[in-house]
Write an enzyme that holds these catalytic residues in place. Structure first.
Site, PDB file in Angstrom:
ATOM      1  N   TYR A  91     -12.441   0.744   3.404  1.00  0.00           N
ATOM      2  CA  TYR A  91     -11.075   1.533   3.068  1.00  0.00           C
ATOM      3  C   TYR A  91     -11.151   2.786   2.216  1.00  0.00           C
ATOM      4  O   TYR A  91     -10.069   3.236   1.680  1.00  0.00           O
ATOM      5  CB  TYR A  91      -9.900   0.476   2.584  1.00  0.00           C
ATOM      6  CG  TYR A  91      -9.031  -0.107   3.731  1.00  0.00           C
ATOM      7  CD1 TYR A  91      -7.852   0.347   4.164  1.00  0.00           C
ATOM      8  CD2 TYR A  91      -9.804  -1.041   4.484  1.00  0.00           C
ATOM      9  CE1 TYR A  91      -7.342   0.017   5.254  1.00  0.00           C
ATOM     10  CE2 TYR A  91      -9.229  -1.462   5.775  1.00  0.00           C
ATOM     11  CZ  TYR A  91      -7.784  -1.122   5.850  1.00  0.00           C
ATOM     12  OH  TYR A  91      -7.270  -1.580   7.014  1.00  0.00           O
ATOM     13  N   GLY A 114      -6.422  -1.857  14.192  1.00  0.00           N
ATOM     14  CA  GLY A 114      -7.633  -1.599  14.015  1.00  0.00           C
ATOM     15  C   GLY A 114      -8.636  -2.829  13.405  1.00  0.00           C
ATOM     16  O   GLY A 114      -9.872  -3.076  13.709  1.00  0.00           O
ATOM     17  N   ASP A 115      -8.030  -3.625  12.394  1.00  0.00           N
ATOM     18  CA  ASP A 115      -8.365  -4.613  11.610  1.00  0.00           C
ATOM     19  C   ASP A 115      -8.815  -5.880  12.693  1.00  0.00           C
ATOM     20  O   ASP A 115      -9.700  -6.504  12.831  1.00  0.00           O
ATOM     21  CB  ASP A 115      -7.603  -4.979  10.601  1.00  0.00           C
ATOM     22  CG  ASP A 115      -7.490  -3.927   9.476  1.00  0.00           C
ATOM     23  OD1 ASP A 115      -8.476  -3.315   9.039  1.00  0.00           O
ATOM     24  OD2 ASP A 115      -6.483  -3.854   8.957  1.00  0.00           O
ATOM     25  N   ARG A 116      -7.688  -5.957  13.579  1.00  0.00           N
ATOM     26  CA  ARG A 116      -7.685  -7.115  14.414  1.00  0.00           C
ATOM     27  C   ARG A 116      -8.655  -6.939  15.457  1.00  0.00           C
ATOM     28  O   ARG A 116      -9.389  -7.946  15.965  1.00  0.00           O
ATOM     29  CB  ARG A 116      -6.120  -7.048  15.154  1.00  0.00           C
ATOM     30  CG  ARG A 116      -5.792  -8.164  16.218  1.00  0.00           C
ATOM     31  CD  ARG A 116      -5.761  -9.650  15.592  1.00  0.00           C
ATOM     32  NE  ARG A 116      -7.157 -10.406  15.506  1.00  0.00           N
ATOM     33  CZ  ARG A 116      -7.425 -11.556  15.167  1.00  0.00           C
ATOM     34  NH1 ARG A 116      -6.310 -12.127  14.757  1.00  0.00           N
ATOM     35  NH2 ARG A 116      -8.507 -12.133  14.874  1.00  0.00           N
ATOM     36  N   ALA A 129     -12.055  -7.553  13.759  1.00  0.00           N
ATOM     37  CA  ALA A 129     -12.234  -8.810  13.692  1.00  0.00           C
ATOM     38  C   ALA A 129     -12.649  -9.706  14.750  1.00  0.00           C
ATOM     39  O   ALA A 129     -13.482 -10.685  15.053  1.00  0.00           O
ATOM     40  CB  ALA A 129     -11.243  -9.681  13.030  1.00  0.00           C
TER      41      ALA A 129
END
Length: 462
Positions: A146, A259-261, A264
């Site tokens: 980040y 985007g995180d999902r 992951a």
């Protein structure tokens, strides 16, 4: 393998900057008398881990063994972050600065303003031996950069480069962050990030292909997946292959965390042995499902049992949303082994009876019990995918029994539609639908079109 429905517990290490996210929601029906600005009547405030902490939270809720390697401020907000990630093992150094806070103020689905506190880019933090040691033994690693310096720390980069030789590393980059270390399995920049990193121009798939090719070379990565929002992702590998991975069509509001999902989901699939192509497809599907379920707001609900297949959750969600809006939920069922024109016409007619269509699909074991050991011709995963590709199908629920009665009880459709040359009261599902006041309707039957005849014809041709 289908990584999305595999519930195997894996050890995932998430590396990256952690922030405190605050979501303030309310209503606004008037302007302030002091200035022409809206007045927000606050209805709710939710505080949660953001950045790499959000990735770790998602994975822990999925039932994985999660370690978060990060740095935290030595303040009350840092303590709040530790306490706000249940099920996550936190290995943290000192960030040397106050905990950053991002507050998003929303009216319904509309973003009003974002307020950043202590979010200026800090110096690169020190990395402890415990932090680098936590990377060892992972099934996969996600770097959620980040842009606050952790991914640029030399000791951490050296450790990640070494681990990447034997462990899949998924790197989600940031415009202000460090470039990925050599040898990572997949990088997942979005289109804007890929444009900034690569200098590629243009738009759409041609742009994403060029950007991916450039970044694979620049970063010495095995693959780069340029994410393209609701369109999906373009995967470029170091072998020179390009593959477009389309995203399922969903109606989504808040894109925060998509985007995180995705990153992951890619990491979990790689940890469970999927190929890079299949892992990216799983990540895209997970991101779409996350958005369809409400995005980051879905993290506030109790986690769903990991034993419930993803297709079940989608069907139940669709039925709930349609019914909440006052619509009619229609269901139909069958094996749908080798889709043909008769199937398409029957499904289209069923969908016309209401506001959504959920297909109850016989699993592979159920089809074998009904049709014999040589059936089905197509696996249930392929049959689900083909059905969902039809505009008239909104969701699919797979059942193992010989009849769909238990599946029907899970979402209680208003209408059960069946194609056939018999009357509605002859259908065995009539008694089940009567339990909650549903009705059974027959739709046009198209004689001469059947999977059995099509399979026999193919066998003669072969």
């Amino acid at each position: 393998m289908n990584a999305r429905t595999d519930t195997t517990r894996t050890r995932i290490v998430v590396v990256g900057d952690t922030l405190l996210d605050v979501d303030v929601t309310g209503t606004s029906e008037r302007l302030s008398p002091d200035a022409p600005v809206p007045v927000l009547d606050v209805q709710d405030e939710v505080r949660r881990a953001g950045g790499a902490g959000l990735v770790a939270t998602m994975l822990a809720r999925d039932g994985h063994d999660v370690t978060l390697v990060t740095v935290l401020g030595q303040d009350d907000r840092g303590v709040e972050l530790r306490d706000g990630m249940p099920g996550v093992r936190v290995v943290a150094g000192d960030s040397g600065v106050a905990t950053p806070v991002k507050t998003r103020v929303r009216v319904g689905d509309h973003a009003l303003v974002r307020i950043d506190e202590a979010c200026a880019t800090p110096p690169v933090p020190d990395v402890t031996a415990d932090m680098t040691a936590a990377l060892e033994g992972a099934d996969a690693i996600v770097v959620a950069d980040y842009g606050r310096g952790l991914a640029a720390a030399p000791a951490l980069r050296e450790a990640l480069t070494r681990v990447a030789e034997t462990t899949p590393v998924v790197w989600d980059p940031h415009p202000k962050g460090a470039q990925p270390v050599p040898g990572i399995a997949v990088a997942t920049p979005n289109a804007a990030e890929a444009r900034g990193f690569s200098g590629a121009t243009g738009s759409g798939v041609p742009f994403a292909t060029a950007a991916g090719e450039q970044l694979v070379a620049d970063w010495s990565a095995h693959a780069v997946a340029v994410t393209m929002g609701e369109k999906g992702a373009l995967l470029r590998t170091d072998a020179g292959d390009s593959r477009f991975v389309p995203a399922p069509s969903v109606t989504a509001g808040d894109p925060c965390g998509a985007g995180d999902r995705l990153a992951a989901g890619v990491a979990v699939a790689l940890a469970q042995g999927a190929s890079t192509e299949d892992a990216v497809a799983a990540g895209v599907a997970d991101a779409s499902a996350y958005l369809a379920s409400g995005g980051v707001a879905s993290l506030l609900a109790p986690p769903a049992p990991v034993t419930v297949p993803g297709s079940d959750r989608d069907a139940i969600r669709v039925a709930h949303d349609v019914r909440a809006a006052g619509g009619t939920v229609v269901a139909t069922g069958g094996c749908f082994d080798l889709l043909h024109a008769g199937h398409a016409r029957t499904l289209s007619a069923a969908r016309a009876l209401g506001d959504c269509l959920v297909v109850c699909l016989n699993s592979d074991s159920s089809v074998r019990g009904l049709k014999g050991p040589d059936r089905p011709i197509m696996t249930q995963e392929d049959r689900v995918e083909l059905l969902l590709a039809l505009d008239c199908v909104d969701a699919v629920i797979v059942f193992d029994e010989s009849t769909p009665d238990e599946a029907l009880r899970r979402f209680q459709p208003d209408v059960w539609a069946k194609g056939g040359d018999y009357s509605a009261d002859e259908l065995p599902e009539s008694r089940t639908l009567a339990e909650w006041g549903g009705r059974v309707v027959t739709v046009p039957f198209h004689p001469g079109r059947s999977t059995t005849r099509l399979a026999a014809a193919l066998e003669r041709v072969g």
